[in-house]
Design a protein around this motif. Structure first.
Motif, PDB file in Angstrom:
ATOM      1  N   ILE A   1     -26.357  51.222  26.025  1.00 53.03           N
ATOM      2  CA  ILE A   1     -25.392  50.271  25.445  1.00 53.03           C
ATOM      3  C   ILE A   1     -24.816  49.395  26.548  1.00 53.03           C
ATOM      4  O   ILE A   1     -24.706  48.168  26.398  1.00 53.03           O
ATOM      5  N   TRP A   2     -24.445  50.027  27.664  1.00 50.10           N
ATOM      6  CA  TRP A   2     -23.884  49.297  28.804  1.00 50.10           C
ATOM      7  C   TRP A   2     -24.836  48.186  29.251  1.00 50.10           C
ATOM      8  O   TRP A   2     -24.427  47.027  29.417  1.00 50.10           O
ATOM      9  N   SER A   3     -26.095  48.528  29.428  1.00 48.46           N
ATOM     10  CA  SER A   3     -27.080  47.537  29.898  1.00 48.46           C
ATOM     11  C   SER A   3     -27.254  46.404  28.894  1.00 48.46           C
ATOM     12  O   SER A   3     -27.327  45.220  29.270  1.00 48.46           O
ATOM     13  N   LYS A   4     -27.318  46.739  27.602  1.00 47.92           N
ATOM     14  CA  LYS A   4     -27.513  45.718  26.573  1.00 47.92           C
ATOM     15  C   LYS A   4     -26.296  44.804  26.452  1.00 47.92           C
ATOM     16  O   LYS A   4     -26.431  43.599  26.205  1.00 47.92           O
ATOM     17  N   MET A   5     -25.114  45.366  26.643  1.00 43.52           N
ATOM     18  CA  MET A   5     -23.910  44.527  26.594  1.00 43.52           C
ATOM     19  C   MET A   5     -23.883  43.553  27.770  1.00 43.52           C
ATOM     20  O   MET A   5     -23.466  42.394  27.626  1.00 43.52           O
ATOM     21  N   PHE A   6     -24.345  43.996  28.912  1.00 38.64           N
ATOM     22  CA  PHE A   6     -24.364  43.096  30.067  1.00 38.64           C
ATOM     23  C   PHE A   6     -25.450  42.032  29.927  1.00 38.64           C
ATOM     24  O   PHE A   6     -25.327  40.942  30.492  1.00 38.64           O
ATOM     25  N   GLU A   7     -26.503  42.336  29.168  1.00 35.53           N
ATOM     26  CA  GLU A   7     -27.478  41.283  28.860  1.00 35.53           C
ATOM     27  C   GLU A   7     -26.822  40.179  28.042  1.00 35.53           C
ATOM     28  O   GLU A   7     -27.072  38.983  28.258  1.00 35.53           O
ATOM     29  N   ILE A   8     -25.968  40.567  27.100  1.00 34.37           N
ATOM     30  CA  ILE A   8     -25.235  39.577  26.298  1.00 34.37           C
ATOM     31  C   ILE A   8     -24.313  38.758  27.192  1.00 34.37           C
ATOM     32  O   ILE A   8     -24.268  37.522  27.113  1.00 34.37           O
ATOM     33  N   LEU A   9     -23.576  39.446  28.068  1.00 29.95           N
ATOM     34  CA  LEU A   9     -22.653  38.747  28.972  1.00 29.95           C
ATOM     35  C   LEU A   9     -23.401  37.788  29.879  1.00 29.95           C
ATOM     36  O   LEU A   9     -22.942  36.661  30.128  1.00 29.95           O
ATOM     37  N   THR A  10     -24.570  38.215  30.356  1.00 32.12           N
ATOM     38  CA  THR A  10     -25.353  37.360  31.247  1.00 32.12           C
ATOM     39  C   THR A  10     -25.859  36.121  30.520  1.00 32.12           C
ATOM     40  O   THR A  10     -25.810  35.005  31.051  1.00 32.12           O
ATOM     41  N   THR A  11     -26.343  36.314  29.301  1.00 31.05           N
ATOM     42  CA  THR A  11     -26.847  35.180  28.518  1.00 31.05           C
ATOM     43  C   THR A  11     -25.744  34.170  28.244  1.00 31.05           C
ATOM     44  O   THR A  11     -25.918  32.957  28.422  1.00 31.05           O
ATOM     45  N   ILE A  12     -24.593  34.652  27.809  1.00 29.81           N
ATOM     46  CA  ILE A  12     -23.477  33.751  27.518  1.00 29.81           C
ATOM     47  C   ILE A  12     -22.966  33.103  28.803  1.00 29.81           C
ATOM     48  O   ILE A  12     -22.651  31.909  28.839  1.00 29.81           O
ATOM     49  N   GLY A  13     -22.916  33.887  29.874  1.00 28.96           N
ATOM     50  CA  GLY A  13     -22.414  33.364  31.141  1.00 28.96           C
ATOM     51  C   GLY A  13     -23.337  32.370  31.806  1.00 28.96           C
ATOM     52  O   GLY A  13     -22.924  31.625  32.704  1.00 28.96           O
ATOM     53  N   SER A  14     -24.604  32.318  31.370  1.00 25.97           N
ATOM     54  CA  SER A  14     -25.550  31.379  31.974  1.00 25.97           C
ATOM     55  C   SER A  14     -25.266  29.931  31.596  1.00 25.97           C
ATOM     56  O   SER A  14     -25.785  29.012  32.212  1.00 25.97           O
ATOM     57  N   GLU A  15     -24.439  29.730  30.552  1.00 29.80           N
ATOM     58  CA  GLU A  15     -24.045  28.382  30.131  1.00 29.80           C
ATOM     59  C   GLU A  15     -22.519  28.326  30.018  1.00 29.80           C
ATOM     60  O   GLU A  15     -21.959  28.231  28.918  1.00 29.80           O
ATOM     61  N   PRO A  16     -21.825  28.407  31.151  1.00 31.76           N
ATOM     62  CA  PRO A  16     -20.356  28.509  31.121  1.00 31.76           C
ATOM     63  C   PRO A  16     -19.669  27.318  30.471  1.00 31.76           C
ATOM     64  O   PRO A  16     -18.619  27.476  29.837  1.00 31.76           O
ATOM     65  N   ASP A  17     -20.241  26.129  30.613  1.00 34.99           N
ATOM     66  CA  ASP A  17     -19.602  24.944  30.028  1.00 34.99           C
ATOM     67  C   ASP A  17     -19.570  25.020  28.502  1.00 34.99           C
ATOM     68  O   ASP A  17     -18.684  24.439  27.863  1.00 34.99           O
ATOM     69  N   ALA A  18     -20.541  25.714  27.912  1.00 38.52           N
ATOM     70  CA  ALA A  18     -20.606  25.799  26.453  1.00 38.52           C
ATOM     71  C   ALA A  18     -19.415  26.550  25.871  1.00 38.52           C
ATOM     72  O   ALA A  18     -19.041  26.327  24.719  1.00 38.52           O
ATOM     73  N   LEU A  19     -18.806  27.421  26.663  1.00 39.81           N
ATOM     74  CA  LEU A  19     -17.686  28.211  26.169  1.00 39.81           C
ATOM     75  C   LEU A  19     -16.484  27.357  25.816  1.00 39.81           C
ATOM     76  O   LEU A  19     -15.598  27.789  25.070  1.00 39.81           O
ATOM     77  N   LYS A  20     -16.431  26.141  26.330  1.00 37.09           N
ATOM     78  CA  LYS A  20     -15.293  25.259  26.079  1.00 37.09           C
ATOM     79  C   LYS A  20     -15.617  24.152  25.086  1.00 37.09           C
ATOM     80  O   LYS A  20     -14.773  23.304  24.805  1.00 37.09           O
ATOM     81  N   MET A  21     -16.838  24.154  24.546  1.00 36.34           N
ATOM     82  CA  MET A  21     -17.265  23.074  23.666  1.00 36.34           C
ATOM     83  C   MET A  21     -16.918  23.365  22.213  1.00 36.34           C
ATOM     84  O   MET A  21     -16.929  24.514  21.774  1.00 36.34           O
ATOM     85  N   LYS A  22     -16.607  22.305  21.479  1.00 35.94           N
ATOM     86  CA  LYS A  22     -16.360  22.439  20.047  1.00 35.94           C
ATOM     87  C   LYS A  22     -17.648  22.864  19.353  1.00 35.94           C
ATOM     88  O   LYS A  22     -18.723  22.377  19.653  1.00 35.94           O
TER      89      LYS A  22
END
Length: 728
Positions: free
Chosen positions: A538-559
């Motif tokens: 579970i730990w490894s799979k959750m960090f895969e999610i974090l890595t994927t989302i973190g690879s596009e940091p600018d998207a986190l602020k987009m509408k």
């Protein structure tokens, strides 16, 4: 703060109930760039809404619906010409065909426009029209059900029934959308008294068909969530609970088979174009209806309540609901996404609709029907996960003690006034409690239990939910809209996948939390329970999610990308769970710790930030923690305390974490990190700051938080005194 479970979905958190947000559409459609060809057709169509010929009025309603479908720019163009008001006026038309098409156009407006359009409809008086239509539909259902056999065979009866089903489905879908829009429209829907119609439709589902009864199920599910007035109305309505239970216990498989047989008979020339529309992709409406109504009963009836005496939610859950939900979890999202991408290529290219005289509002190509079925099946899994989230919520909500006397508040105000003088750090430490004296603290030690209907071992071992829910949470190429200006290749699939990931993570979060607080003090027994949870996987799979989302940091602020942050927060909640269950079993890399620290800068929720802090504290105190990792965590926590102005919730979490990590001076990391790092001196120099921030918490608005703050302040002074005593 870390013990946060997910049981309810407030109205504001939901996406559009039937379709995707405008921001997912891209290609300028949400930015006001209307198609000139559509703009040219607008005025002639609007003019025909008031034509004396009912055929023209019917055609105009259908034409509007086709022009604005999934096109926010053209929709706003029509809105500027009061299309909503004009269509609402048509709801009082004397001709059934016009009523059906007008209600269908308004339904699709609500679907595509979401909260904005629903608010406009409410402001322009749709509720009074819906009141009349609800009565009309109810009385028509009654008259058709009591009709003689001869009447039932007549063409007039056929037309009346056809119009009834279409009108009922449109009106109920409107009720559902309006209920989801905002608290004001939800209250207005509650006031309509529509529970009778919805129950009547469910009771007559065999004669009324899947479309109407599914709409009623969706409306009931939405209206019974976090909405006590409507839940009470359902419980008190005659035979409502009995009707709901009959839907849950009715096997959906024969209905699905019947629907597929009907669809195959009508396939005709589309068979070779899209042969899997009915074979590989089940209709899915009977199954979705059953899952939704399973959620309704758990929304309405509290286990152990007086109502439950005649319902037995525990038995219904263990015998029917949980097996039903469990059978829906093993879907291959990658294969589904690949199929969606294939079908998208078969959808007719978008253009200006051919507005012929036989046009209807709901025409779809074979590929679009298949895509719609995929979307429905994914929605079913998402709703099933949401029902499972409730089942996995094993902790009872903590209720604050009722304190409602003026004297109590007066004493508290006097106490605060006495403490107003600014005292130096050392004076405050001297005044603090001694380390040997424990404050009166009621810890969270009650025996947690999973909601009746399931045991923790059954959920963990027999059903193996942790790893299956983890699989549903894994991101695909269509899980979020692209981070550029282009739309998703299929926005509806993207929208439902985002929701599905969230629901799976919420259920997993609840299950991990329940497991964490269920661990007995006995090490052997605790190891046996924790051994049923694959924490490292579970730990490894959750960090895969974090890595994927973190690879596009600018998207986190987009509408339009809000779901990225929600998925991130839920994944962090699951990381918290694994760190609490068996931290010593985790293979922790320095990058993991830094990723957790960095995530706090993009999180919007204090609850999510607190989870990260508590997870870091668990990692810093595990048996095999390295001196370097402990130092990274401890230094960051201290920096957050001394160099920032955290919210009260974050401040309390930071102090609890620091005290927990360094309360045992025999730990190998204590001397090189805490002592040599000068942590004690830095803590001592911030006592006054902590006191001021805690005193700012309003006792009247958040009594529990203030109590927690005062406790942690007392613990801080005692901790400092204790650590100083070790030097003597």
């Amino acid at each position: 703060m870390g013990k946060s479970q997910y049981k309810k979905k407030t109205q504001g958190r939901r996406h559009n109930p039937l379709r995707v947000p405008d921001a997912h559409l891209g290609s300028g459609k949400g930015e006001g760039k209307a198609d000139p060809a559509k703009e040219k057709q607008m005025l002639p169509i609007l003019n025909k809404l008031k034509s004396p010929e009912y055929a023209d009025r019917t055609w105009a309603c259908a034409a509007i619906c086709n022009l604005i479908q999934n096109d926010a720019a053209t929709r706003r163009l029509f809105q500027g010409r009061n299309v909503v008001g004009e269509l609402i006026e048509r709801l009082s038309d004397s001709v059934d065909e016009v009523l059906v098409e007008a209600s269908g156009a308004l339904r699709n407006l609500a679907i595509d426009g979401g909260h904005e359009l629903c608010g406009e409809m409410a402001n322009k008086g749709i509720m009074s029209h819906l009141t009349v239509l609800i009565e009309k539909i109810s009385s028509t259902i009654d008259s058709l059900s009591t009709a003689t056999q001869a009447v039932k065979l007549s063409n007039e009866h056929y037309q009346n029934r056809k119009h009834l089903l279409s009108l009922a489905e449109n009106v109920i879908s409107l009720l559902w959308s309006l209920a989801e829009a905002n608290p004001k429209t939800l209250s207005a829907v509650n006031a309509l008294g529509c529970e009778g119609l919805l129950i009547k439709v469910l009771a007559g589902r065999e004669n009324l068909g899947l479309g109407v009864s599914l709409a009623a199920s969706q409306a009931l599910y939405s209206l019974t969530q976090d909405n006590p007035p409507f839940r009470k109305a359902i419980v008190q309505y005659p035979n409502a609970l009995e009707t709901i239970i009959s839907v849950i216990e009715q096997d959906h498989a024969p209905i699905e088979s019947s629907q597929n047989a009907i669809a195959r008979k009508g396939k005709g020339k589309d068979k070779q174009v899209n042969g899997d529309a009915q074979n590989d992709l089940p209709d899915g409406r009977a199954l979705l209806r059953r899952v939704l109504i399973s959620g309704v009963i758990r929304n309405c009836v509290l286990v152990g309540s007086r109502t439950d005496e005649r319902v037995n939610v525990a038995g219904l859950t263990s015998g029917t609901i949980l097996p039903l939900v469990n059978g829906l979890l093993d879907v291959n999202l990658t294969n589904i996404v690949n199929r969606v991408l294939e079908l998208v290529q078969q959808v007719p290219k978008e253009g200006v609709p051919n507005l012929n005289k036989d046009m209807k509002t709901d025409h779809k190509s074979s590929a679009e029907v298949s895509l719609e079925r995929i979307e429905r099946n994914l929605t079913t899994v998402a709703i099933a996960s949401e029902v499972l989230t409730n089942i996995c919520a094993g902790l009872e909500e903590e209720e604050e003690p009722m304190v409602n006397t003026a004297e109590a508040f007066a004493e508290e105000e006097d106490e605060d006034e006495d403490m107003e003088e600014l005292l130096a750090d050392e004076d405050l430490i001297e005044m603090g409690r001694e380390p040997g004296l424990e404050i009166g603290e009621e810890s969270f030690q009650q025996s947690p239990k999973v909601n009746p209907g399931a045991t923790l071992s059954h959920l963990l071992s027999t059903l193996q939910l942790p790893i299956r829910l983890t699989a549903l949470s894994q991101l695909t190429t269509l899980s979020f809209p692209p981070s550029n200006d282009q739309p998703s290749l299929h926005p509806p699939t993207t929208s439902v996948l985002s929701v599905l990931h969230i629901r799976a993570l919420e259920a997993l979060n609840n299950l991990l939390l329940t497991t964490a607080v269920s661990l007995p003090s006995n090490a052997s027994a605790a190891s046996q329970i924790s051994g049923t949870v694959p924490v490292q996987q579970i730990w490894s799979k959750m960090f895969e999610i974090l890595t994927t989302i973190g690879s596009e940091p600018d998207a986190l602020k987009m509408k339009g990308q809000e779901m990225r942050v929600e998925v991130l927060e839920m994944a962090l909640g699951c990381i918290w769970g694994t760190s609490k269950i068996a931290p010593e079993q985790l293979d922790i890399e320095n990058d993991h710790i830094q990723t957790l620290i960095d995530s706090t800068s993009v999180l919007k929720s204090d609850v999510a930030k607190v989870r990260v802090i508590e997870a870091l504290a668990s990692l810093a105190t595990r048996e095999n923690v390295s001196e370097e990792q402990n130092k990274i965590i401890g230094t960051w926590l201290l920096q957050q305390l001394t160099s920032t102005n955290p919210s009260p919730e974050i401040l309390i979490a930071i102090l609890n974490a620091i005290i927990d990590i360094y309360s045992d001076e025999t730990k190998p990391y204590d001397q090189p990190v805490f002592v040599q790092g000068g942590f004690l001196e830095q803590l001592s120099g911030n006592v006054a700051k902590v006191r001021v921030e805690i005193k700012k918490i309003d006792k009247r608005k958040d009594r529990q938080l203030r109590t927690q703050g005062e406790e942690v302040y007392e613990n801080l002074t005692a901790f400092i005194k204790y650590r100083r005593s070790l030097r003597r």
